[in-house]
Scaffold this motif. Sequence first.
Motif, PDB file in Angstrom:
ATOM      1  N   ASP A 117      -4.986  12.760 -11.145  1.00 25.97           N
ATOM      2  CA  ASP A 117      -5.642  12.423  -9.876  1.00 25.97           C
ATOM      3  C   ASP A 117      -4.917  11.306  -9.142  1.00 25.97           C
ATOM      4  O   ASP A 117      -4.804  11.319  -7.919  1.00 25.97           O
ATOM      5  N   ASP A 118      -4.456  10.326  -9.867  1.00 28.14           N
ATOM      6  CA  ASP A 118      -3.726   9.185  -9.307  1.00 28.14           C
ATOM      7  C   ASP A 118      -3.092   8.428 -10.474  1.00 28.14           C
ATOM      8  O   ASP A 118      -3.196   8.857 -11.629  1.00 28.14           O
ATOM      9  N   VAL A 119      -2.440   7.306 -10.189  1.00 30.73           N
ATOM     10  CA  VAL A 119      -1.741   6.572 -11.241  1.00 30.73           C
ATOM     11  C   VAL A 119      -2.729   6.038 -12.288  1.00 30.73           C
ATOM     12  O   VAL A 119      -2.436   6.035 -13.485  1.00 30.73           O
ATOM     13  N   ALA A 158       0.838  -1.207   0.000  1.00 28.55           N
ATOM     14  CA  ALA A 158       0.000   0.000   0.000  1.00 28.55           C
ATOM     15  C   ALA A 158       0.870   1.253   0.000  1.00 28.55           C
ATOM     16  O   ALA A 158       0.509   2.261  -0.615  1.00 28.55           O
ATOM     17  N   ALA A 159       2.009   1.190   0.668  1.00 29.16           N
ATOM     18  CA  ALA A 159       2.925   2.338   0.670  1.00 29.16           C
ATOM     19  C   ALA A 159       3.453   2.603  -0.739  1.00 29.16           C
ATOM     20  O   ALA A 159       3.606   3.762  -1.145  1.00 29.16           O
ATOM     21  N   LEU A 160       3.728   1.546  -1.503  1.00 29.13           N
ATOM     22  CA  LEU A 160       4.172   1.734  -2.888  1.00 29.13           C
ATOM     23  C   LEU A 160       3.073   2.400  -3.705  1.00 29.13           C
ATOM     24  O   LEU A 160       3.337   3.316  -4.488  1.00 29.13           O
ATOM     25  N   GLN A 161       1.840   1.943  -3.520  1.00 27.39           N
ATOM     26  CA  GLN A 161       0.715   2.534  -4.250  1.00 27.39           C
ATOM     27  C   GLN A 161       0.569   4.011  -3.903  1.00 27.39           C
ATOM     28  O   GLN A 161       0.322   4.842  -4.775  1.00 27.39           O
ATOM     29  N   GLU A 162       0.740   4.336  -2.637  1.00 22.30           N
ATOM     30  CA  GLU A 162       0.623   5.737  -2.220  1.00 22.30           C
ATOM     31  C   GLU A 162       1.677   6.606  -2.896  1.00 22.30           C
ATOM     32  O   GLU A 162       1.377   7.709  -3.365  1.00 22.30           O
ATOM     33  N   MET A 216       3.134   5.995  -5.760  1.00 28.01           N
ATOM     34  CA  MET A 216       2.776   6.115  -7.182  1.00 28.01           C
ATOM     35  C   MET A 216       1.678   7.157  -7.376  1.00 28.01           C
ATOM     36  O   MET A 216       1.750   7.979  -8.291  1.00 28.01           O
ATOM     37  N   ASP A 217       0.663   7.129  -6.523  1.00 23.28           N
ATOM     38  CA  ASP A 217      -0.424   8.105  -6.646  1.00 23.28           C
ATOM     39  C   ASP A 217       0.072   9.526  -6.386  1.00 23.28           C
ATOM     40  O   ASP A 217      -0.300  10.471  -7.094  1.00 23.28           O
ATOM     41  N   LEU A 218       0.933   9.698  -5.387  1.00 22.26           N
ATOM     42  CA  LEU A 218       1.489  11.037  -5.107  1.00 22.26           C
ATOM     43  C   LEU A 218       2.328  11.531  -6.280  1.00 22.26           C
ATOM     44  O   LEU A 218       2.294  12.719  -6.620  1.00 22.26           O
TER      45      LEU A 218
END
Length: 152
Positions: free
Chosen positions: A81-83, A65-69, A71-73
Motif C-alpha cells: 500500500d505504501d512504504v 513530501a516529494a521524496l515520500q511520494e 517512496m510510496d509509489l
Amino acid sequence: MARKARIEHGHVVELLTAEPFPEFHPALMWVDASAEVQIGWTYADGCFAAPEPPTAGAIAGGYLAALQEVMDLTARSHGYDDVKSAMSYMQSSIPKFAAEASAMCEWRDAVWRYGLEEMDLIRSGLKPLPALEEFVSAMPQIVWPQGVSLTA
C-alpha cells in the motif's frame, strides 16, 4: 487599452486587456489593474498585493513530501500500500516479504538522510535550491533483494 482583473474571493483569477472593454455579467467583479498585477495576487479595499514568497520551511516540506511520494509509489509498484505497509513485513515468516521490508527500511533511511542533509545545506546557503525534479532524481535508489523465494 483597458487592463482589468477579475476578482473572486479576494484573488485575481483572470486578466484581460481590451479596448473597448466588453460587458460581462454584473455578478463578475472586474477592476482596473496595472501591468504588474498577476493572477494569484490578492485584492482588498481597492489595493492589489503580490503573494508572499513561500517560507524556507514550506519549500523544504514540499521537497521532502516529494521524496515520500516516490517512496510510496515504489512500494506500490511491488504490491504494498505504501512504504509503511511494506516495512510492516519486517518480521514476516515469508522470506521474500521480510527481505523486501528490510530493503525498504534501509532505503527509507537513506532517502531521509539524503533529503534532510540536502535541506540543511540549502538552508545554510552552502547549496542552491535545485529544481524539484533534480532533487528527487538524485535521491538514493532502492536495491530490491534478488533470488528470495516465498518459502523458506
